[in-house]
Design a protein around this motif. Structure first.
Motif, PDB file in Angstrom:
ATOM      1  N   THR A   1       0.862  -1.178   0.000  1.00 40.43           N
ATOM      2  CA  THR A   1       0.000   0.000   0.000  1.00 40.43           C
ATOM      3  C   THR A   1       0.898   1.227   0.000  1.00 40.43           C
ATOM      4  OG1 THR A   1      -1.684   1.231   1.232  1.00 40.43           O
ATOM      5  CG2 THR A   1      -0.219  -0.133   2.527  1.00 40.43           C
ATOM      6  N   ALA A   2       0.696   2.099  -0.975  1.00 46.15           N
ATOM      7  CA  ALA A   2       1.502   3.308  -1.112  1.00 46.15           C
ATOM      8  C   ALA A   2       0.673   4.525  -0.726  1.00 46.15           C
ATOM      9  CB  ALA A   2       2.008   3.439  -2.555  1.00 46.15           C
ATOM     10  N   GLY A   3       1.298   5.485  -0.017  1.00 45.71           N
ATOM     11  CA  GLY A   3       0.582   6.673   0.431  1.00 45.71           C
ATOM     12  C   GLY A   3      -0.279   6.401   1.652  1.00 45.71           C
ATOM     13  N   GLN A   4       0.208   5.540   2.549  1.00 46.15           N
ATOM     14  CA  GLN A   4      -0.578   5.103   3.705  1.00 46.15           C
ATOM     15  C   GLN A   4      -0.071   5.770   4.983  1.00 46.15           C
ATOM     16  OE1 GLN A   4      -3.367   2.774   3.914  1.00 46.15           O
ATOM     17  NE2 GLN A   4      -3.339   4.079   5.710  1.00 46.15           N
ATOM     18  N   ARG A   5      -1.006   6.266   5.796  1.00 46.18           N
ATOM     19  CA  ARG A   5      -0.677   6.803   7.120  1.00 46.18           C
ATOM     20  C   ARG A   5      -1.108   5.802   8.184  1.00 46.18           C
ATOM     21  NH1 ARG A   5      -2.040  10.745   3.674  1.00 46.18           N
ATOM     22  NH2 ARG A   5      -0.614  12.543   3.561  1.00 46.18           N
TER      23      ARG A   5
ATOM     24  N   ASP B   1       3.503   6.784   4.216  1.00 50.33           N
ATOM     25  CA  ASP B   1       4.502   5.729   4.093  1.00 50.33           C
ATOM     26  C   ASP B   1       4.082   4.766   2.995  1.00 50.33           C
ATOM     27  OD1 ASP B   1       6.697   4.169   4.576  1.00 50.33           O
ATOM     28  OD2 ASP B   1       6.182   3.649   6.639  1.00 50.33           O
ATOM     29  N   THR B   2       5.052   4.043   2.462  1.00 53.45           N
ATOM     30  CA  THR B   2       4.787   2.915   1.575  1.00 53.45           C
ATOM     31  C   THR B   2       5.095   1.644   2.360  1.00 53.45           C
ATOM     32  OG1 THR B   2       5.282   4.144  -0.444  1.00 53.45           O
ATOM     33  CG2 THR B   2       5.420   1.730  -0.552  1.00 53.45           C
ATOM     34  N   LEU B   3       4.088   0.809   2.524  1.00 56.91           N
ATOM     35  CA  LEU B   3       4.195  -0.379   3.369  1.00 56.91           C
ATOM     36  C   LEU B   3       3.874  -1.621   2.552  1.00 56.91           C
ATOM     37  CD1 LEU B   3       2.143   1.249   6.187  1.00 56.91           C
ATOM     38  CD2 LEU B   3       4.425   0.387   6.619  1.00 56.91           C
ATOM     39  N   SER B   4       4.567  -2.696   2.834  1.00 60.07           N
ATOM     40  CA  SER B   4       4.228  -3.994   2.229  1.00 60.07           C
ATOM     41  C   SER B   4       4.221  -5.053   3.313  1.00 60.07           C
ATOM     42  CB  SER B   4       5.230  -4.355   1.131  1.00 60.07           C
ATOM     43  OG  SER B   4       6.538  -4.466   1.650  1.00 60.07           O
TER      44      SER B   4
ATOM     45  N   ALA C   1       1.857 -11.585   9.937  1.00 55.03           N
ATOM     46  CA  ALA C   1       2.616 -11.064   8.805  1.00 55.03           C
ATOM     47  C   ALA C   1       3.782 -10.221   9.295  1.00 55.03           C
ATOM     48  CB  ALA C   1       1.701 -10.230   7.902  1.00 55.03           C
ATOM     49  N   LYS C   2       4.728  -9.989   8.391  1.00 58.82           N
ATOM     50  CA  LYS C   2       5.815  -9.044   8.631  1.00 58.82           C
ATOM     51  C   LYS C   2       5.720  -7.934   7.584  1.00 58.82           C
ATOM     52  CE  LYS C   2       9.463 -11.390  11.183  1.00 58.82           C
ATOM     53  NZ  LYS C   2       8.669 -12.500  11.686  1.00 58.82           N
ATOM     54  N   PHE C   3       6.131  -6.727   8.007  1.00 60.08           N
ATOM     55  CA  PHE C   3       6.007  -5.546   7.161  1.00 60.08           C
ATOM     56  C   PHE C   3       7.377  -5.008   6.776  1.00 60.08           C
ATOM     57  CE2 PHE C   3       2.033  -5.678   9.479  1.00 60.08           C
ATOM     58  CZ  PHE C   3       1.094  -5.337   8.521  1.00 60.08           C
ATOM     59  N   ASN C   4       7.396  -4.327   5.656  1.00 55.81           N
ATOM     60  CA  ASN C   4       8.505  -3.455   5.269  1.00 55.81           C
ATOM     61  C   ASN C   4       7.984  -2.026   5.270  1.00 55.81           C
ATOM     62  OD1 ASN C   4      10.563  -5.413   4.783  1.00 55.81           O
ATOM     63  ND2 ASN C   4       9.515  -5.973   2.868  1.00 55.81           N
ATOM     64  N   HIS C   5       8.820  -1.071   5.682  1.00 58.36           N
ATOM     65  CA  HIS C   5       8.379   0.324   5.786  1.00 58.36           C
ATOM     66  C   HIS C   5       9.541   1.233   5.417  1.00 58.36           C
ATOM     67  CE1 HIS C   5      10.574   1.148   9.634  1.00 58.36           C
ATOM     68  NE2 HIS C   5      10.508  -0.187   9.705  1.00 58.36           N
ATOM     69  N   ASN C   6       9.233   2.547   5.277  1.00 56.32           N
ATOM     70  CA  ASN C   6      10.246   3.524   4.868  1.00 56.32           C
ATOM     71  C   ASN C   6      10.437   4.649   5.880  1.00 56.32           C
ATOM     72  OD1 ASN C   6      10.944   2.507   2.115  1.00 56.32           O
ATOM     73  ND2 ASN C   6       8.763   2.853   1.755  1.00 56.32           N
ATOM     74  N   LEU C   7       9.465   4.923   6.754  1.00 54.41           N
ATOM     75  CA  LEU C   7       9.588   6.005   7.728  1.00 54.41           C
ATOM     76  C   LEU C   7      10.267   5.508   9.006  1.00 54.41           C
ATOM     77  CD1 LEU C   7       6.130   7.833   7.462  1.00 54.41           C
ATOM     78  CD2 LEU C   7       8.275   8.355   6.278  1.00 54.41           C
ATOM     79  N   ASN C   8      10.837   6.459   9.760  1.00 47.53           N
ATOM     80  CA  ASN C   8      11.473   6.159  11.035  1.00 47.53           C
ATOM     81  C   ASN C   8      10.486   6.450  12.152  1.00 47.53           C
ATOM     82  OD1 ASN C   8      13.085   5.787  13.252  1.00 47.53           O
ATOM     83  ND2 ASN C   8      14.440   7.540  12.837  1.00 47.53           N
TER      84      ASN C   8
END
Length: 930
Positions: free
Chosen positions: A330-334, A397-400, A410-417
């Motif tokens: 999901t891209a553009g997710q808060r 954030d963009t999350l998968s 599940a496990k996630f990948n993220h881009n924000l700190n």
């Protein structure tokens, strides 16, 4: 020194097995009989093996089908609560709550279908319903437990499944003064999952018992304190909606709320027993139990909307066999960063007074009065943080995600700190918790900030449960070839349970429209560093002291009940007045030269129940309520029969038959409901439309049959085979019922309508079916094969259960608490002071209640589990160290295989609702008996 001479009635009751109910004067007679037996043969075992022998004897000589736990010494039941000990009994299974065994199922029936008594008196409960949460009761101050699988007419606790009777010690039955101290250190296998959590705890018990005035006055006192840590890594999913990919429909993750939890259970308990025997024919007992229970939980995690979020969704990989999107983006997710704090504070008091009087050799009178009360308060604080207020402010954030195997989420990948205090700030990052009253409170009338004011929430439900009871009974010995004695009595119980539900929207006190509408950086003095969410791939997140922020006024709270009607249905009072009459004949006869014992009886129960609550509607966005008060009464006749035929000195056959009842769940029989008055009548001719509780629910009913073969082949060993069958009627299902709304005003107009009749939608009596099963149980001391194996032994049981209960429409229904198989296994060794035990308990999948939104009981599908515990110990006195006589030590490990607690959202095993990993728990302790 006074001697209590057993009367004819005592001997008659002993012969019938009535002594298993632990009446103190019967215990005196048993002691005398045991002394006589000891002159012939002395078999001395101590410690765990002694408690095992006592439990086997209690089972053997009871007139009912029972399971028992006997403490080898006060304070030495080897568990943190009675629930852990009960979980090892045949046919019993526990449901864990926050990692601890709490709720008990008996032969396929959940906790609401069994009665709980303390010294034979019905007990109140800290739960919303009737089912006891047994982690409230410390094992250290109990002398034993008896589980009645078949009832007799004199037992007060009501339940289709059975009755659990907790027992405190009887000081006049003991040999002399006892002073004992116990101490335990606890440690969790997980290090602190939260920086302000605890991973170490302790328990301590002081016990004192003595007799005075020529052994006519006995006193027992126990004080226990506990601070027990618990850690949890939890995956929680919102659900799994459909998602289209390549023209096919798949299930995709709707959203997730994983977190790490650190909790500390603080429990202080006091037990006091005073016994007096001023004359040979009188025994008076006063007992008191006080428990102060505080469960504090720190929870931190990140709520991640996915398919139900705002981002652009895509499917990366699918599993056609399961119909799941196993990886997505999901891209553009808060997201919402959560720092929560929960506190469950309960206080229980239980007082009882009993007098037994042998009027003569043939007649005994028994008088009992008791009082018990529980008060529980819950505070559940939610605090939100993110990159910006509302749906469209702040950095997205963009999350998968990638689903793990084995039902672990599940496990996630993220881009924000998410550990950056400058990026992640206090405030509501998503527009949740709409409230017109909240908008009005901050004068927000523009759409740019309307419905974006919820920065947190507090749930504050309270429960109070109070029970007063009175009982009078008489037992008359009879000279008869078939009947040895007849008992009759009357009892009265007055119980009132009330729940008050409320919640508060939290908004930052600094928020003002339009001057200060942003987020707030967490003040330095409340920062605690970070919490680690690597188990779901989200890394570190900010950790702050939300409890202090709320206490210090950083948030404004507004009642949710102003605009949300759910609190009106969750607030109620239910009162029950129950009058019971019973008559029971104890059987002592011979059939074909074989002894036949047992009892037959009849219990008449008159119930008067009433409920007070709220009828409500929503007018112009605001909740309008009117008080309700609805009463109902009914009667039951409950026959029972227990027979034991002794085939020889070691073998016996038992037969039991009884009609039993389980009263309705309190939250389903309350008088709080939504009510709307319609100008046009419905198909039933009623203008009122009602949704909520049904105050006229009557108990569930069942007629049970039990057949058991028992073989006691040694003083430490037995095996038993049991068959049981329940014919169930009058269960509770969703349906419609009539409601009398006389005197209730139409919330929309304030006027009392001419037609007071209403159609209610909720739980109704109906349906029918059966439950049946079998049970194999036994204890095998290996010394029956060779004296070289003395001290080794095996305890095992297996229970198989099936049911075909159907609702009034004929559809299949699965009984809550029913696992199709339950098994237990313990391998033990005890000799020369050294002891070791390894125990397993296993149950299949079942339905059970967990805490849902607003701490409402929510039924879910719970996966089966296998839990292993182990203990080693050493008694220095038994080991030959006379200078250390009375000192023993032990090391115990719980949940050694890290068995998770898992619930599902559907039939597919990948649809995990909850995956809770508690790790292991270790205890190192000692006991010293002066």
């Amino acid at each position: 020194m006074q001697k209590l001479k057993p009367s004819k009635v005592t001997l008659a009751l002993l012969a019938s097995g009535f002594a298993a109910m632990s009446a103190p004067m019967f215990a005196v007679a048993q002691d005398a009989e045991q002394k006589a037996q000891n002159e012939v043969e002395v078999i001395e075992v101590k410690g765990f093996r002694r408690s095992l022998v006592e439990s086997i004897n209690a089972k053997r000589f009871s007139s009912s089908v029972v399971e028992t736990i006997s403490a080898e010494d006060i304070g030495k039941l080897p568990d943190s609560s009675i629930a852990e000990s009960l979980s090892r009994l045949p046919g019993l299974a526990t449901q864990r709550l926050d990692g601890r065994a709490s709720k008990i199922s008996i032969r396929g029936f959940g906790e609401n279908e069994s009665g709980t008594t303390l010294n034979g008196r019905e007990q109140v409960s800290i739960s919303d319903n009737r089912g006891a949460e047994f982690d409230l009761y410390p094992s250290e101050i109990m002398s034993g437990v008896t589980v009645y699988k078949t009832p007799d007419a004199s037992i007060e606790g009501e339940g289709i499944a059975g009755t659990v009777n907790l027992q405190t010690i009887k000081p006049l039955d003991q040999d002399g003064r006892i002073i004992q101290v116990n101490g335990v250190i606890e440690k969790t296998s997980f290090e602190k999952l939260n920086p302000d959590g605890e991973d170490q705890g302790h328990k301590a018990t002081f016990f004192y018992l003595d007799k005075f005035a020529d052994d006519t006055i006995g006193v027992a006192f126990a004080l226990n304190t506990m601070s027990s840590p618990n850690q949890e890594k939890r995956w929680n999913a919102w659900g799994y909606p459909d998602f289209e990919k390549d023209g096919k429909q798949y299930s995709i993750l709707g959203g997730a709320k994983p977190y790490v939890r650190s909790s500390e259970l603080e429990r202080d308990s006091m037990m006091f027993v005073l016994e007096a025997a001023p004359r040979d024919d009188v025994r008076m007992t006063f007992d008191a139990l006080y428990v102060d229970f505080l469960d504090k939980q720190i929870l931190r995690g990140i709520e991640i909307p996915f398919a139900w979020g705002q981002g652009e969704k895509s499917a990366n990989s699918v599993d056609d066999a399961s119909g799941f999107i196993t990886s997505g983006t999901t891209a553009g997710q808060r997201v919402v960063v959560r720092n929560d704090y929960n506190e469950r504070d309960a206080e229980m008091k239980s007082l009882g007074f009993n007098t037994k009087w042998d009027v003569n050799e043939d007649l005994r009178l028994d008088f009992d009065v008791s009082y018990s009360k529980v008060e529980k308060k819950i505070v559940g604080i939610e605090s939100y943080a993110g990159t910006g207020r509302g749906d469209s402010r702040g950095e997205a954030d963009t999350l998968s995600y990638t689903l793990d195997g084995g039902n672990t989420g599940a496990k996630f990948n993220h881009n924000l700190n998410y550990a950056d205090y400058d990026l992640i700030q206090l405030g509501g990052p998503l527009s949740w918790g709409w409230s017109g009253a909240l908008n009005d409170a901050f004068y927000v009338t523009k759409t740019d900030f309307e419905n974006q004011l919820q920065d947190g929430f507090i749930n504050t439900p309270e429960v109070e449960d109070e029970l007063k009871s009175l009982k009078f009974a008489a037992t008359q010995a009879i000279e008869n070839d078939f009947i040895s004695s007849v008992s009759a009595g009357i009892s009265y119980r007055d119980r009132e349970k009330a729940k008050l539900s409320e919640g508060y929207f939290l908004t930052l006190s600094s928020f003002s429209y339009p001057d200060n509408t942003g987020m707030m950086v967490v003040p330095e003095q409340y920062r605690l560093g970070t919490a680690n969410l690597d188990f779901i791939g989200m890394g570190e997140m900010i950790a702050y002291d939300v409890n202090s922020l709320v206490r210090d006024g950083y948030y404004f709270g507004l009642q949710e009940s102003l605009t949300n009607s759910s609190h009106a249905t969750k607030s109620w009072t239910v009162r029950e007045k129950v009058t019971s009459l019973f008559v029971k004949a104890d059987i002592d006869a011979e059939v074909a030269d074989m002894p036949l014992s047992g009892n037959m009886g009849l219990r008449y129960v008159r119930s008067e129940q009433s409920s007070q609550g709220n009828a409500f509607n929503t007018v112009d966005g605001k909740v309008v309520t009117s008080p309700t008060d609805i009463s109902h009464d009914y009667n039951h006749l409950l026959p029972s029969l227990n027979l034991t035929l002794k085939l020889d000195d070691d073998q016996s056959v038992r037969f039991g038959a009884a009609k039993t009842i389980s009263r309705a769940r309190l939250d389903e029989m309350n008088a709080s409901f939504s009510a709307s008055y319609n100008q046009q009548p419905d198909t039933n001719g009623n203008n009122w439309s009602i949704g909520g509780g049904n105050p006229e629910l009557e108990p569930k009913e069942a007629f049970g049959l039990d057949l058991t073969y028992e073989n006691y082949f040694s003083s430490e060993g037995y095996f038993a085979v049991a068959l049981f069958h329940k014919d169930i009627t009058n269960w509770h299902f969703d349906g419609q019922y009539a409601v009398d709304m006389t005197g209730v005003a139409d919330p929309a107009t304030g006027a009392i309508p001419a037609n007071p009749n209403g159609t209610g939608s909720g739980k109704v009596n109906g349906g029918e079916g059966t439950l049946w099963g079998y049970e194999l149980s036994g204890t095998l001391p290996l010394n029956v094969f060779s004296e070289a194996l003395d001290g080794f032994g095996i305890i095992a049981s297996y229970t198989g259960v099936e049911s075909d209960l159907k609702n009034p429409e004929g559809a299949e229904y699965k009984i809550p608490g029913l696992s199709e198989s339950i098994s237990t296994f313990t391998f033990y060794y005890e000799n020369h002071g050294f002891s070791a035990r390894a125990s397993m308990r296993k149950r299949d999948d079942f339905k059970g209640d967990v805490n849902g939104i607003g701490y409402t009981a929510t039924q879910v599908d719970i996966m089966g589990e296998t839990i292993w515990d182990a203990q080693i110990g050493y008694d220095f006195g038994e080991g030959g160290f006379k200078d250390l006589e009375g000192l023993s030590v032990f090391l115990q490990g719980y949940n050694l295989t890290e068995e998770p607690f898992t619930t599902l959202s559907g039939d597919n095993a990948l649809q995990v609702r909850d995956y809770q990993d508690y790790g292991r728990n270790y205890s190192l302790g000692f006991a010293y008996k002066f």
